[in-house]
Design an enzyme around this catalytic site. Structure first.
Site, PDB file in Angstrom:
ATOM      1  N   THR A   1      58.672  87.492   7.976  1.00 49.61           N
ATOM      2  CA  THR A   1      58.930  88.147   6.444  1.00 49.61           C
ATOM      3  C   THR A   1      59.260  89.118   6.187  1.00 49.61           C
ATOM      4  O   THR A   1      59.648  89.724   5.314  1.00 49.61           O
ATOM      5  CB  THR A   1      57.502  87.743   5.672  1.00 49.61           C
TER       6      THR A   1
ATOM      7  N   GLY B   1      45.511  92.975   8.330  1.00 48.36           N
ATOM      8  CA  GLY B   1      44.747  91.780   7.821  1.00 48.36           C
ATOM      9  C   GLY B   1      45.477  90.858   6.894  1.00 48.36           C
ATOM     10  O   GLY B   1      46.822  91.126   6.615  1.00 48.36           O
TER      11      GLY B   1
ATOM     12  N   GLY C   1      51.168  87.602  10.991  1.00 46.29           N
ATOM     13  CA  GLY C   1      50.161  86.538  10.895  1.00 46.29           C
ATOM     14  C   GLY C   1      48.738  87.043  11.632  1.00 46.29           C
ATOM     15  O   GLY C   1      48.866  87.837  12.368  1.00 46.29           O
TER      16      GLY C   1
ATOM     17  N   CYS D   1      52.792  91.276   1.569  1.00 45.69           N
ATOM     18  CA  CYS D   1      51.179  91.004   1.628  1.00 45.69           C
ATOM     19  C   CYS D   1      50.594  91.535   0.367  1.00 45.69           C
ATOM     20  O   CYS D   1      49.463  91.041   0.134  1.00 45.69           O
ATOM     21  CB  CYS D   1      50.516  91.406   2.848  1.00 45.69           C
TER      22      CYS D   1
ATOM     23  N   GLU E   1      46.293  82.807  -0.097  1.00 48.16           N
ATOM     24  CA  GLU E   1      47.694  83.654   0.068  1.00 48.16           C
ATOM     25  C   GLU E   1      48.698  82.500  -0.102  1.00 48.16           C
ATOM     26  O   GLU E   1      48.607  81.504   0.742  1.00 48.16           O
ATOM     27  CB  GLU E   1      48.034  84.567   1.314  1.00 48.16           C
TER      28      GLU E   1
ATOM     29  N   PRO F   1      56.974  90.589  11.703  1.00 53.31           N
ATOM     30  CA  PRO F   1      56.905  89.254  11.025  1.00 53.31           C
ATOM     31  C   PRO F   1      58.093  88.778  10.765  1.00 53.31           C
ATOM     32  O   PRO F   1      59.006  89.639  10.424  1.00 53.31           O
ATOM     33  CB  PRO F   1      55.924  89.631  10.120  1.00 53.31           C
TER      34      PRO F   1
ATOM     35  N   LEU G   1      49.674  97.585   6.360  1.00 55.25           N
ATOM     36  CA  LEU G   1      48.659  97.825   5.494  1.00 55.25           C
ATOM     37  C   LEU G   1      47.053  97.200   6.198  1.00 55.25           C
ATOM     38  O   LEU G   1      47.099  95.917   6.295  1.00 55.25           O
ATOM     39  CB  LEU G   1      48.764  97.099   4.222  1.00 55.25           C
TER      40      LEU G   1
ATOM     41  N   LEU H   1      55.275  94.621  16.771  1.00 59.63           N
ATOM     42  CA  LEU H   1      55.298  93.320  16.665  1.00 59.63           C
ATOM     43  C   LEU H   1      55.967  93.235  15.022  1.00 59.63           C
ATOM     44  O   LEU H   1      55.226  93.714  14.054  1.00 59.63           O
ATOM     45  CB  LEU H   1      53.988  92.588  16.642  1.00 59.63           C
TER      46      LEU H   1
END
Length: 402
Positions: A48, A145, A127, A178, A270, A46, A351, A44
């Site tokens: 970003t 996370g 996310g 992140c 964040e 993201p 991560l 999956l």
């Protein structure tokens, strides 16, 4: 730069690792470990990281003899599709089946959910909702996370180096990593000097009115904790224009000063944007800094990453022992937590944050997580007997009795 830092870095990292057949031997324990492929991996991706994340995951998958199917984010699937097309051509160049790397075209939630059910392993980067979907699919999964990394700068730090590392992480790829600094917690005795150096490196400190306008732009709904898409992955100039902030020439990130944490102080979370939050902590003591790190990550980012600029090893040890973070980066750009030629961290774009962040591991997800290991056990001492109760409990019995 992202391809250079992550993709080629991972190739070099994995070149030294064995992933086929016997990968580890421990003769003193009679143990041999044999690597075997997982099968088909659902990856999956993201919004970003649609460019570098597919090849980082695909390289690890193929190195461990798996196939991989990329599930891109609907908003950025064309970018991921281009990456997959280039990788498939690479497979064909060396005579490997191109279908070892595939992509879900015109992705949807339903398609991704079905892929996760049918795959042998899910690796979910993105996310919170995406990661929860991976863990809820019924298929073994590695997730990540929430970010919100915090950087401590103490009174012994090299402030020029600290400012350079913070500014670089805050502006690279418009702070979509992140790992990029979201908050800096600085000793009050060096706070002003650090601010001056951040300003010299492209920072712009907002006044209270500007901070208020930026807050309303980034979080238009009071109960919203994810920044508006209007600011994510956008330049400082773009954000400043939307928030009616007069930004001087040459400024690349925005600085807001803060003293609170939690939903009532959204800048403590964040931001996925070139907005940096600054905190002061009591001079000369690391205890207050640790309290702030724990409060900030406790609001968002539990288990992820913190860093410190210091020459005091006791401060490093205290931060590492007393924070719930998987990575503590010392005198580095926090983005180096995903692997760097300057450190020994495994290269990754996934991560994990341990049970603190709702994950199964605290490690950088890398090729070692893309294989199954068969342990072969041989006798070490055929005449060995279990340890006796006396050897285990003699000291306890002497004090408390049997």
């Amino acid at each position: 730069m992202k391809i250079r830092n992550r993709v080629t870095g991972m190739i070099g990292d994995m070149a030294r690792q064995r992933t086929v057949g016997v990968v580890e031997e421990l003769p003193e324990r009679g143990i041999v470990k044999i690597a075997k492929p997982v099968g088909v991996i659902a990856a999956l991706i993201p919004t970003t990281g649609p460019d570098a994340t597919p090849p980082v995951k695909a390289l690890a998958a193929l190195k461990a003899r798996n196939a991989i199917i990329i599930a891109p984010h609907p908003r950025t699937w064309r970018t991921s599709a281009l990456a997959v097309e280039l990788m498939r051509k690479g497979c064909e160049q060396v005579g490997a089946p191109a279908d070892l790397i595939q992509i879900v075209e015109r992705p949807s939630i339903a398609k991704t959910a079905e892929l996760m059910k049918q795959a042998d392993l899910v690796v979910a980067t993105g996310g919170e909702a995406m990661v929860k979907a991976g863990y809820s699919s019924g298929t073994p999964a590695y997730g990540v996370g929430v970010g919100n990394s915090v950087h401590v700068v103490d009174d012994t730090a090299d402030l020029d180096d600290a400012a350079a590392m913070i500014a670089r992480a805050k502006t690279f790829d418009f702070a979509t990593s992140c790992l990029a600094d979201n908050s800096v917690v600085a000793d009050v005795s060096i706070y002003s000097s650090l601010v001056d150096k951040l300003v010299a490196r492209g920072g712009h400190v907002l006044n209270q009115a500007e901070k208020g306008r930026l807050s309303r732009l980034m979080w238009p709904q009071p109960d919203q904790h994810i920044p508006s898409l209007d600011v994510i992955a956008k330049s400082a100039q773009h954000i400043a224009q939307l928030a009616d902030i007069q930004l001087p020439e040459g400024k690349s990130f925005l600085i807001v000063e803060e003293d609170g944490v939690g939903p009532g102080h959204p800048f403590s979370g964040e931001k996925l944007s070139v907005v940096l939050t600054l905190y002061r902590y009591t001079a000369g003591t690391i205890d207050h800094a640790i309290e702030l790190v724990n409060a900030i990550t406790g609001y968002q980012g539990l288990g992820h990453t913190c860093g410190i600029h210091t020459t005091n090893d006791a401060h490093v040890q205290a931060l590492a022992m007393r924070t719930r973070t998987a990575r503590v980066m010392v005198n580095q750009d926090l983005n180096e937590g995903a692997g760097s030629p300057r450190n020994g961290m495994p290269y990754t774009l996934s991560l994990s944050c341990g049970t603190w962040g709702g994950n199964i591991t605290t490690e950088n997800v890398n090729v070692r997580h893309f294989m199954n290991l068969t342990w072969v056990s041989r006798l070490v001492d055929p005449k060995a007997v279990p340890i006796s109760d006396e050897a285990l409990f003699a000291t306890h019995w002497a004090t408390h009795g049997k």
